[in-house]
Motif scaffolding. Structure first.
Motif, PDB file in Angstrom:
ATOM      1  N   GLY A 132       0.789  -1.224   0.000  1.00 57.25           N
ATOM      2  CA  GLY A 132       0.000   0.000   0.000  1.00 57.25           C
ATOM      3  C   GLY A 132       0.820   1.273   0.000  1.00 57.25           C
ATOM      4  N   LYS A 133       2.136   1.131  -0.224  1.00 60.15           N
ATOM      5  CA  LYS A 133       3.015   2.300  -0.225  1.00 60.15           C
ATOM      6  C   LYS A 133       3.377   2.731  -1.644  1.00 60.15           C
ATOM      7  CE  LYS A 133       5.427   1.608   4.210  1.00 60.15           C
ATOM      8  NZ  LYS A 133       6.764   1.469   4.830  1.00 60.15           N
ATOM      9  N   PHE A 134       3.528   4.059  -1.810  1.00 54.72           N
ATOM     10  CA  PHE A 134       4.093   4.632  -3.032  1.00 54.72           C
ATOM     11  C   PHE A 134       5.545   5.002  -2.754  1.00 54.72           C
ATOM     12  CE2 PHE A 134      -0.407   5.493  -3.924  1.00 54.72           C
ATOM     13  CZ  PHE A 134      -0.504   5.128  -5.257  1.00 54.72           C
ATOM     14  N   TYR A 135       6.406   4.676  -3.701  1.00 59.50           N
ATOM     15  CA  TYR A 135       7.823   5.025  -3.604  1.00 59.50           C
ATOM     16  C   TYR A 135       8.175   5.948  -4.767  1.00 59.50           C
ATOM     17  CZ  TYR A 135       7.975   0.961  -0.492  1.00 59.50           C
ATOM     18  OH  TYR A 135       7.748   0.063   0.521  1.00 59.50           O
ATOM     19  N   THR A 136       9.089   6.894  -4.523  1.00 60.51           N
ATOM     20  CA  THR A 136       9.478   7.854  -5.551  1.00 60.51           C
ATOM     21  C   THR A 136      10.952   7.671  -5.901  1.00 60.51           C
ATOM     22  OG1 THR A 136       7.876   9.436  -4.647  1.00 60.51           O
ATOM     23  CG2 THR A 136       9.527  10.289  -6.171  1.00 60.51           C
ATOM     24  N   LEU A 137      11.224   7.555  -7.187  1.00 57.91           N
ATOM     25  CA  LEU A 137      12.591   7.390  -7.680  1.00 57.91           C
ATOM     26  C   LEU A 137      12.894   8.502  -8.681  1.00 57.91           C
ATOM     27  CD1 LEU A 137      12.328   3.575  -8.473  1.00 57.91           C
ATOM     28  CD2 LEU A 137      13.588   4.535  -6.548  1.00 57.91           C
ATOM     29  N   GLY A 138      14.066   9.115  -8.572  1.00 56.38           N
ATOM     30  CA  GLY A 138      14.506  10.083  -9.570  1.00 56.38           C
ATOM     31  C   GLY A 138      15.096   9.334 -10.747  1.00 56.38           C
ATOM     32  N   ALA A 139      14.620   9.620 -11.948  1.00 56.75           N
ATOM     33  CA  ALA A 139      15.110   8.900 -13.128  1.00 56.75           C
ATOM     34  C   ALA A 139      16.612   9.073 -13.309  1.00 56.75           C
ATOM     35  CB  ALA A 139      14.363   9.364 -14.375  1.00 56.75           C
ATOM     36  N   ASP A 140      17.135  10.216 -12.870  1.00 56.76           N
ATOM     37  CA  ASP A 140      18.573  10.475 -13.011  1.00 56.76           C
ATOM     38  C   ASP A 140      19.413   9.739 -11.977  1.00 56.76           C
ATOM     39  OD1 ASP A 140      17.499  11.997 -10.956  1.00 56.76           O
ATOM     40  OD2 ASP A 140      18.933  13.636 -11.214  1.00 56.76           O
ATOM     41  N   LYS A 141      18.766   9.129 -10.979  1.00 56.38           N
ATOM     42  CA  LYS A 141      19.494   8.433  -9.916  1.00 56.38           C
ATOM     43  C   LYS A 141      19.564   6.917 -10.143  1.00 56.38           C
ATOM     44  CE  LYS A 141      19.932  12.071  -7.096  1.00 56.38           C
ATOM     45  NZ  LYS A 141      19.217  13.112  -7.846  1.00 56.38           N
ATOM     46  N   LEU A 142      18.975   6.447 -11.227  1.00 55.60           N
ATOM     47  CA  LEU A 142      18.907   5.006 -11.467  1.00 55.60           C
ATOM     48  C   LEU A 142      20.169   4.495 -12.149  1.00 55.60           C
ATOM     49  CD1 LEU A 142      15.200   4.794 -12.677  1.00 55.60           C
ATOM     50  CD2 LEU A 142      16.106   4.286 -10.399  1.00 55.60           C
ATOM     51  N   PRO A 143      20.509   3.215 -11.915  1.00 53.17           N
ATOM     52  CA  PRO A 143      21.704   2.643 -12.549  1.00 53.17           C
ATOM     53  C   PRO A 143      21.555   2.571 -14.059  1.00 53.17           C
ATOM     54  CG  PRO A 143      20.395   0.939 -11.487  1.00 53.17           C
ATOM     55  CD  PRO A 143      19.818   2.245 -11.059  1.00 53.17           C
ATOM     56  N   GLY A 144      22.679   2.644 -14.763  1.00 58.61           N
ATOM     57  CA  GLY A 144      22.669   2.624 -16.224  1.00 58.61           C
ATOM     58  C   GLY A 144      22.270   1.277 -16.798  1.00 58.61           C
ATOM     59  N   GLY A 145      22.135   1.248 -18.119  1.00 60.64           N
ATOM     60  CA  GLY A 145      21.620   0.068 -18.796  1.00 60.64           C
ATOM     61  C   GLY A 145      22.624  -1.039 -19.044  1.00 60.64           C
ATOM     62  N   ARG A 146      23.898  -0.805 -18.729  1.00 57.00           N
ATOM     63  CA  ARG A 146      24.876  -1.890 -18.907  1.00 57.00           C
ATOM     64  C   ARG A 146      24.660  -2.942 -17.840  1.00 57.00           C
ATOM     65  NH1 ARG A 146      30.604   1.172 -20.326  1.00 57.00           N
ATOM     66  NH2 ARG A 146      29.913   2.125 -22.291  1.00 57.00           N
ATOM     67  N   GLY A 147      24.613  -4.168 -18.214  1.00 57.82           N
ATOM     68  CA  GLY A 147      24.349  -5.241 -17.260  1.00 57.82           C
ATOM     69  C   GLY A 147      22.867  -5.318 -16.929  1.00 57.82           C
ATOM     70  N   ASN A 148      22.564  -5.842 -15.773  1.00 59.18           N
ATOM     71  CA  ASN A 148      21.172  -6.066 -15.385  1.00 59.18           C
ATOM     72  C   ASN A 148      20.627  -4.990 -14.451  1.00 59.18           C
ATOM     73  OD1 ASN A 148      20.787  -8.795 -16.638  1.00 59.18           O
ATOM     74  ND2 ASN A 148      22.492  -9.279 -15.272  1.00 59.18           N
ATOM     75  N   GLY A 149      21.425  -3.960 -14.154  1.00 55.89           N
ATOM     76  CA  GLY A 149      20.994  -2.923 -13.233  1.00 55.89           C
ATOM     77  C   GLY A 149      21.267  -3.311 -11.793  1.00 55.89           C
ATOM     78  N   GLU A 150      20.408  -2.854 -10.884  1.00 60.35           N
ATOM     79  CA  GLU A 150      20.565  -3.153  -9.460  1.00 60.35           C
ATOM     80  C   GLU A 150      19.229  -3.578  -8.872  1.00 60.35           C
ATOM     81  OE1 GLU A 150      22.178   0.155  -7.362  1.00 60.35           O
ATOM     82  OE2 GLU A 150      23.903   0.386  -8.707  1.00 60.35           O
ATOM     83  N   PRO A 151      19.249  -4.333  -7.771  1.00 55.29           N
ATOM     84  CA  PRO A 151      17.993  -4.727  -7.123  1.00 55.29           C
ATOM     85  C   PRO A 151      17.235  -3.491  -6.618  1.00 55.29           C
ATOM     86  CG  PRO A 151      19.810  -6.090  -6.340  1.00 55.29           C
ATOM     87  CD  PRO A 151      20.417  -4.961  -7.122  1.00 55.29           C
ATOM     88  N   ILE A 152      15.965  -3.408  -6.922  1.00 52.04           N
ATOM     89  CA  ILE A 152      15.141  -2.276  -6.504  1.00 52.04           C
ATOM     90  C   ILE A 152      15.112  -2.150  -4.979  1.00 52.04           C
ATOM     91  CG2 ILE A 152      13.002  -3.636  -6.533  1.00 52.04           C
ATOM     92  CD1 ILE A 152      13.325   0.072  -7.515  1.00 52.04           C
ATOM     93  N   ARG A 153      15.259  -3.280  -4.280  1.00 49.58           N
ATOM     94  CA  ARG A 153      15.178  -3.255  -2.817  1.00 49.58           C
ATOM     95  C   ARG A 153      16.394  -2.590  -2.167  1.00 49.58           C
ATOM     96  NH1 ARG A 153      10.746  -6.703  -1.610  1.00 49.58           N
ATOM     97  NH2 ARG A 153      10.278  -8.054  -3.381  1.00 49.58           N
ATOM     98  N   LEU A 154      17.449  -2.331  -2.946  1.00 47.22           N
ATOM     99  CA  LEU A 154      18.572  -1.562  -2.425  1.00 47.22           C
ATOM    100  C   LEU A 154      18.250  -0.069  -2.423  1.00 47.22           C
ATOM    101  CD1 LEU A 154      21.677  -3.250  -4.083  1.00 47.22           C
ATOM    102  CD2 LEU A 154      20.788  -3.591  -1.766  1.00 47.22           C
ATOM    103  N   MET A 155      17.280   0.327  -3.220  1.00 43.78           N
ATOM    104  CA  MET A 155      16.934   1.741  -3.373  1.00 43.78           C
ATOM    105  C   MET A 155      15.726   2.149  -2.550  1.00 43.78           C
ATOM    106  SD  MET A 155      17.449   2.014  -7.448  1.00 43.78           S
ATOM    107  CE  MET A 155      18.897   1.271  -8.184  1.00 43.78           C
ATOM    108  N   ILE A 156      14.854   1.200  -2.276  1.00 45.04           N
ATOM    109  CA  ILE A 156      13.665   1.489  -1.476  1.00 45.04           C
ATOM    110  C   ILE A 156      13.518   0.421  -0.401  1.00 45.04           C
ATOM    111  CG2 ILE A 156      12.449   2.688  -3.339  1.00 45.04           C
ATOM    112  CD1 ILE A 156      10.843   0.118  -3.816  1.00 45.04           C
ATOM    113  N   ASP A 157      12.857   0.787   0.687  1.00 46.37           N
ATOM    114  CA  ASP A 157      12.638  -0.164   1.779  1.00 46.37           C
ATOM    115  C   ASP A 157      11.349  -0.941   1.512  1.00 46.37           C
ATOM    116  OD1 ASP A 157      14.912   0.749   3.037  1.00 46.37           O
ATOM    117  OD2 ASP A 157      13.834   2.243   4.233  1.00 46.37           O
TER     118      ASP A 157
END
Length: 234
Positions: A49-74
């Motif tokens: 039931g929670k909304f999380y906000t991510l800045g598009a400029d703060k996300l990992p780049g497209g090389r590889g598979n990226g990063e687990p979303i759970r490292l960025m939000i609780d």
């Protein structure tokens, strides 16, 4: 921005017309794909039931598979993302829980300032947030796992900033399968397994008051009991 079904997120530069060219880990695939710019805010809605906000400029780049979303939000391990879309402060959303409660919320009230997210739809026990859809039109249609559909006026569902909400539809057995909004001028539609849009010709006989039990879905309605197989807010 691509979020995979196993929870890996990345931002890829350029326009991607063919997702088949995007590589994933074995057994993984795309869950949400959101075209955006680096100045945009990305909103993620989860079963807690929670909304999380991510800045598009703060996300990992497209090389590889990226990063687990759970490292960025609780986000707890027993909850999952059920929606990811561009933030639009002028828009209104309908959010609903698996037991058939919900409300309308303005997108300007859902922006989270911390990794912990913003608790908006209150859920507990076995109940989870189930749907987040854009408000379009003057009618709401819900369907239960019992395949009963209820259509009612948009103004019967209140606008709130947080809470459990009010009962959308009453179920004797099971819970909410899906909910959608539509304009009475355009009529109620659903998407079948072949991705074709079908019109419910006699949707007006499904009308009632909010919190009613509804009537059985017409013959030919989606076997999965959904108006749209997968929601993707733009």
């Amino acid at each position: 921005v691509i979020l995979s079904k196993k929870g890996w997120i990345r931002a890829m530069k350029g326009k991607i017309d063919d997702m088949s060219s995007v590589k994933f880990k074995d057994g993984d695939s795309a869950a949400f794909v959101v075209p955006c710019e680096t100045t945009d805010k990305i909103i993620l809605f989860a079963t807690n039931g929670k909304f999380y906000t991510l800045g598009a400029d703060k996300l990992p780049g497209g090389r590889g598979n990226g990063e687990p979303i759970r490292l960025m939000i609780d986000l707890e391990n027993d909850h999952e993302p059920i929606g990811m879309f561009l933030h639009n402060a002028e828009r209104e959303l309908l959010i609903a829980s698996s037991d058939g409660y919900g409300f309308r919320v303005s997108e300007k009230d859902i922006v989270a300032s911390t990794k912990g997210g913003k608790q908006t739809l209150n859920v507990k026990g076995d109940t989870e947030a189930a749907r987040c859809v854009e408000i379009l039109g003057d009618k709401i249609a819900s369907i239960g796992e019992n395949r009963k559909i209820l259509v009612f006026n948009m103004d019967e569902l209140p606008v709130m900033s947080r809470g459990k909400g009010v009962r959308i539809q009453k179920f004797k057995d099971g819970g909410l399968a899906d909910v959608t909004t539509f304009s009475s001028d355009n009529g109620l539609t659903f998407v079948d397994s072949s991705n074709r849009t079908n019109t419910v010709a006699d949707w007006k006989i499904l009308e009632g008051k909010r919190a009613g039990a509804g009537r059985m879905a017409p013959r030919g309605f989606s076997r999965g009991g959904r108006f749209v197989p997968d929601y993707r807010l733009k």
